[in-house]
Design a protein around this motif. Sequence first.
Motif, short mmCIF file in Angstrom:
data_model
loop_
_atom_site.label_atom_id
_atom_site.label_comp_id
_atom_site.label_asym_id
_atom_site.label_seq_id
_atom_site.Cartn_x
_atom_site.Cartn_y
_atom_site.Cartn_z
N TYR A 86 0.91 -1.01 0.03
CA TYR A 86 0.12 0.06 -0.11
C TYR A 86 0.83 1.33 -0.02
CZ TYR A 86 -3.07 3.64 1.87
OH TYR A 86 -3.83 4.76 2.04
N CYS A 87 2.04 1.24 0.95
CA CYS A 87 2.88 2.49 0.87
C CYS A 87 3.47 2.62 -0.24
CB CYS A 87 3.95 2.02 2.11
SG CYS A 87 5.10 3.18 2.19
N LEU A 88 3.91 1.60 -0.86
CA LEU A 88 4.85 1.89 -2.22
C LEU A 88 3.93 2.14 -3.39
CD1 LEU A 88 7.34 -1.20 -1.99
CD2 LEU A 88 7.58 1.13 -1.53
N HIS A 89 2.70 1.84 -3.48
CA HIS A 89 1.73 2.13 -4.30
C HIS A 89 1.34 3.56 -4.01
CE1 HIS A 89 -2.43 2.54 -6.46
NE2 HIS A 89 -1.60 1.49 -7.30
N LYS A 90 1.01 4.13 -2.91
CA LYS A 90 0.82 5.34 -2.64
C LYS A 90 2.00 6.40 -3.20
CE LYS A 90 -3.47 5.39 -1.22
NZ LYS A 90 -4.40 6.03 -2.13
N LEU A 91 3.21 5.95 -2.86
CA LEU A 91 4.24 6.79 -3.30
C LEU A 91 4.55 6.96 -4.85
CD1 LEU A 91 7.17 5.60 -0.41
CD2 LEU A 91 6.17 7.87 -0.82
N PHE A 92 4.06 5.78 -5.36
CA PHE A 92 4.25 5.48 -6.92
C PHE A 92 3.20 6.49 -7.75
CE2 PHE A 92 3.03 3.83 -11.04
CZ PHE A 92 4.34 3.84 -11.65
N ALA A 110 1.25 7.48 2.78
CA ALA A 110 2.51 6.69 2.57
C ALA A 110 3.35 6.64 3.67
CB ALA A 110 2.97 7.00 1.25
N LEU A 111 3.71 7.96 4.30
CA LEU A 111 4.68 8.24 4.98
C LEU A 111 4.50 8.09 6.47
CD1 LEU A 111 6.04 11.78 3.88
CD2 LEU A 111 6.78 9.59 3.35
N ALA A 112 3.10 7.67 6.68
CA ALA A 112 2.53 7.25 8.01
C ALA A 112 2.68 5.75 7.91
CB ALA A 112 0.90 7.82 8.25
N VAL A 113 2.51 5.23 6.94
CA VAL A 113 2.72 3.52 6.79
C VAL A 113 4.07 3.36 7.02
CG1 VAL A 113 2.53 1.55 5.44
CG2 VAL A 113 0.59 3.12 5.66
N LEU A 114 4.94 4.35 6.38
CA LEU A 114 6.57 4.06 6.68
C LEU A 114 6.93 4.09 7.88
CD1 LEU A 114 8.25 6.22 3.63
CD2 LEU A 114 8.46 3.72 4.16
N GLU A 115 6.42 4.95 8.38
CA GLU A 115 6.83 5.34 10.05
C GLU A 115 6.22 4.16 10.86
OE1 GLU A 115 9.05 7.57 11.64
OE2 GLU A 115 9.22 7.82 9.79
N ALA A 116 5.06 3.73 10.53
CA ALA A 116 4.60 2.58 11.43
C ALA A 116 5.41 1.46 10.96
CB ALA A 116 3.03 2.32 10.94
#
Length: 162
Positions: A86-92, A110-116
């Motif tokens: 999900y995170c990578l798709h949002k960044l893409f 995306a950045l919130a999921v990265l932190e999690a």
Amino acid sequence: DLSALLADLGFEVAFSAPSGLMKLQSDQLVLEFLVPEIGPPKSKPYPLPQLKFNAQTIRHLSMLLRKPMIVDVSGIPVKVPHPADYCLHKLFIYDRRKLPDKRKKDLESALAVLEALKEKEGWKTLNEAFQDLTDKEKKRVLAALRENCYEAEKLLTTPSPQ
């Protein structure tokens, strides 16, 4: 008829204006149906006549289906993307959004999921998901990270230990 089938579980059909996209909503859950978008961008939902429903078209949907998870929602198994995917798709996709609010929301998600993932030691999973991307997808994700979060870029480009 999908909406009739799920009405007994408390779901009602909701329409998004002006597109006409259909969603099923209950007190606890919103269900959206997704199909890959191929070719020129679509402004209308994709019809699913066998279900008497429609679906939202999404580019690069395969990124979200790499390692889906099954979660239990009130006794109903629901397939959702792994948070790393999900995170990578949002960044893409975030910089492709036309509306600034949607762009900002995608990037923040995306950045919130990265932190999690960082807090839950999910970098290995994130790195594995990143390594599965196409070269084009990797390039766009790295560009987004360079603009917003260098530490994550470093971790994504370091191969996972075998």
